[in-house]
Design a protein around this motif. Structure first.
Motif, mmCIF file in Angstrom:
data_model
loop_
_atom_site.group_PDB
_atom_site.id
_atom_site.type_symbol
_atom_site.label_atom_id
_atom_site.label_comp_id
_atom_site.label_asym_id
_atom_site.label_seq_id
_atom_site.Cartn_x
_atom_site.Cartn_y
_atom_site.Cartn_z
ATOM 1 N N ILE A 63 73.565 53.768 14.814
ATOM 2 C CA ILE A 63 74.305 53.782 16.082
ATOM 3 C C ILE A 63 75.785 54.086 15.871
ATOM 4 O O ILE A 63 76.360 54.944 16.569
ATOM 5 C CB ILE A 63 74.109 52.439 16.821
ATOM 6 N N GLU A 64 76.437 53.406 14.953
ATOM 7 C CA GLU A 64 77.857 53.656 14.706
ATOM 8 C C GLU A 64 78.084 55.095 14.231
ATOM 9 O O GLU A 64 79.035 55.758 14.666
ATOM 10 C CB GLU A 64 78.393 52.668 13.669
ATOM 11 N N LEU A 70 79.521 61.838 17.910
ATOM 12 C CA LEU A 70 79.741 62.282 19.281
ATOM 13 C C LEU A 70 81.234 62.344 19.611
ATOM 14 O O LEU A 70 81.706 63.302 20.230
ATOM 15 C CB LEU A 70 79.018 61.360 20.258
ATOM 16 N N TYR A 71 81.963 61.309 19.198
ATOM 17 C CA TYR A 71 83.377 61.258 19.558
ATOM 18 C C TYR A 71 84.198 62.286 18.786
ATOM 19 O O TYR A 71 85.073 62.950 19.338
ATOM 20 C CB TYR A 71 83.947 59.854 19.311
ATOM 21 N N ARG A 72 83.916 62.426 17.490
ATOM 22 C CA ARG A 72 84.741 63.269 16.624
ATOM 23 C C ARG A 72 84.122 64.636 16.342
ATOM 24 O O ARG A 72 84.694 65.427 15.603
ATOM 25 C CB ARG A 72 84.954 62.559 15.277
ATOM 26 N N TRP A 94 71.170 51.281 21.532
ATOM 27 C CA TRP A 94 71.023 49.831 21.379
ATOM 28 C C TRP A 94 69.706 49.359 22.009
ATOM 29 O O TRP A 94 69.047 48.444 21.496
ATOM 30 C CB TRP A 94 72.205 49.109 22.001
ATOM 31 N N ASP A 95 69.337 49.974 23.140
ATOM 32 C CA ASP A 95 68.065 49.643 23.791
ATOM 33 C C ASP A 95 66.900 49.952 22.852
ATOM 34 O O ASP A 95 65.965 49.142 22.701
ATOM 35 C CB ASP A 95 67.951 50.453 25.082
ATOM 36 N N VAL A 272 83.798 53.123 28.639
ATOM 37 C CA VAL A 272 84.657 52.942 27.470
ATOM 38 C C VAL A 272 83.977 53.335 26.160
ATOM 39 O O VAL A 272 84.567 53.186 25.093
ATOM 40 C CB VAL A 272 85.162 51.484 27.404
ATOM 41 N N GLY A 273 82.760 53.847 26.227
ATOM 42 C CA GLY A 273 82.088 54.259 25.002
ATOM 43 C C GLY A 273 80.896 53.410 24.639
ATOM 44 O O GLY A 273 80.430 53.443 23.501
ATOM 45 N N GLY A 274 80.384 52.624 25.600
ATOM 46 C CA GLY A 274 79.167 51.865 25.375
ATOM 47 C C GLY A 274 79.393 50.521 24.721
ATOM 48 O O GLY A 274 80.520 50.015 24.629
ATOM 49 N N LEU A 275 78.314 49.928 24.248
ATOM 50 C CA LEU A 275 78.382 48.609 23.625
ATOM 51 C C LEU A 275 79.115 48.648 22.294
ATOM 52 O O LEU A 275 79.803 47.690 21.926
ATOM 53 C CB LEU A 275 76.968 48.056 23.432
ATOM 54 N N THR A 276 78.994 49.746 21.558
ATOM 55 C CA THR A 276 79.672 49.857 20.265
ATOM 56 C C THR A 276 81.171 49.733 20.435
ATOM 57 O O THR A 276 81.836 48.954 19.737
ATOM 58 C CB THR A 276 79.310 51.191 19.597
ATOM 59 N N GLU A 277 81.747 50.475 21.374
ATOM 60 C CA GLU A 277 83.190 50.441 21.592
ATOM 61 C C GLU A 277 83.603 49.165 22.323
ATOM 62 O O GLU A 277 84.662 48.594 22.043
ATOM 63 C CB GLU A 277 83.613 51.674 22.389
#
Length: 385
Positions: A63-64, A70-72, A94-95, A272-277
């Protein structure tokens, strides 16, 4: 396990659209997420088509790593549309992980810090018909924190007319009436929805003082692009600020947390970028003694994800709850979704996020173009909604 597809479903739910994302895998497991850029669903849909190609064939349990890709993964990092789509995909991953391991997502975030997730109740305008009755009824049903919006002022029969200075004294006086009706054990607050300037927000704070109103928080009094503007306003009032629903990354939150400009972090898991962020922002807030008060005016997938986050962090205040909105979620589209009990959500028990989505039912809830209210001032100038 590998990602085989990423699908998106812009669907009309109640009075606006929801943007649902489904990540599928080659082992039959799938996960749900939701993007939060309400009114810009087609832009999110276009971004999904780009991101789907980038992560197809990847292990959904990384996930990370996927978040960072995706972000970078393109030159122009960040942005609100990107943040919302990354959020939706991240929730879905996460689901999948929760379903793969057979546990609720909050267990994967560190386990429960509480027995239930309390909410605050959204009451509308404090000077509207029946405002005091709505507030006292909500308090009697168990809500300890009530939130209102600004009064309209003279209005003149035009619901799109908004003159900020007209509303300040009227709103403060109306809040005092509510405060007197519900008593000292119930906290009241207001969301000005970034409709004020720095000067207007400072004047509103004076009206609160003159009326003896003890606000728990003043939410988004001004737009949040400029930390400097909030720094100036911070010197002009002592009322606590709730800020952050417009932020699409931890970097947006950085100056507001580090410089003590917010007192409640209104992070939106779907923006804000989901549960990770969100977990990173929440941990950062904890180091500065800031409580997280999530923004939550969208669909049941965001609600579910936010419940899991709130369950797993110690520095949680209340979750936004809008009763009419929750009642509008179609049960054919979302056969399983969170249900509030009194003023709080119970801890989820099902693996993953605990929400189900019927793809076939989506055809009965087609996307419709929706624009937020376009407010104007007396001279015709556009003003913030």
């Amino acid at each position: 396990m590998k990602i085989t597809d990423v699908k998106s479903f812009p669907v009309m739910v109640g009075s606006r659209n929801c943007f649902i994302v489904k990540v599928e895998t080659d082992e039959g497991l799938s996960g749900l997420g939701e993007g939060g850029m309400s009114g810009r669903e087609l832009a999110m849909e276009g971004m999904v088509s780009h991101y789907a190609r980038s992560i197809q064939g990847m292990d959904p349990l990384r996930i990370e790593h996927i978040w960072q890709r995706l972000y970078r993964g393109w030159y122009f990092e960040g942005g609100k549309i990107s943040g919302a789509v990354v959020a939706a995909i991240d929730m879905a991953l996460w689901d999948i992980l929760g379903k793969h391991l057979g546990v609720p997502v909050y267990q994967l975030l560190g386990g429960a810090c509480r027995d239930r997730v309390e909410t605050f109740y959204s009451c509308g305008s404090p000077d509207g018909d029946g405002a005091v009755e709505t507030a006292t009824r909500a308090a009697a049903r168990g809500w300890k924190v009530l939130r209102f919006g600004p009064a309209q002022g003279r209005g003149g029969g035009d619901p799109l007319r908004f003159e900020p200075l007209e509303t300040l004294a009227v709103t403060a006086a109306a809040l005092r009436r509510v405060q007197d009706a519900v008593g000292p054990e119930v906290q009241i607050s207001i969301d000005y929805h970034h409709r004020l300037s720095v000067a207007e927000a400072a004047l509103f704070s004076r009206h609160l003082d003159l009326n003896g109103v003890r606000l728990m928080f003043l939410e988004e009094p001004i737009r949040a692009e400029s930390p400097d503007a909030y720094r100036q306003l911070r010197t002009m009032t002592t009322v606590p600020f709730a800020i952050g629903e417009e932020f699409s990354s931890k970097w947006d939150f950085a100056p507001f947390i580090e410089q003590g400009l917010l007192n409640f972090a209104r992070l939106d898991v779907s923006n804000v970028g989901g549960l990770t962020e969100s977990r990173k922002v929440a941990n950062w807030c904890e180091t500065h003694y800031v409580d997280v008060m999530p923004h939550n005016p969208l669909g049941p997938v965001t609600t579910a994800a936010t419940i899991h986050l709130a369950a797993a962090i110690n520095n949680f205040a209340q979750l936004e709850f809008q009763e009419q909105l929750a009642a509008s979620y179609p049960t054919d589209l979302f056969p399983t979704m969170p249900r509030i009990e009194g003023s709080a959500f119970p801890l989820p028990a099902a693996p993953g996020l605990g929400v189900t989505f019927d793809e076939e039912a989506a055809a009965a809830h087609p996307f419709e173009y929706w624009e937020p209210p376009q407010l104007h001032r007396d001279d015709g100038a556009h003003t913030n909604w």
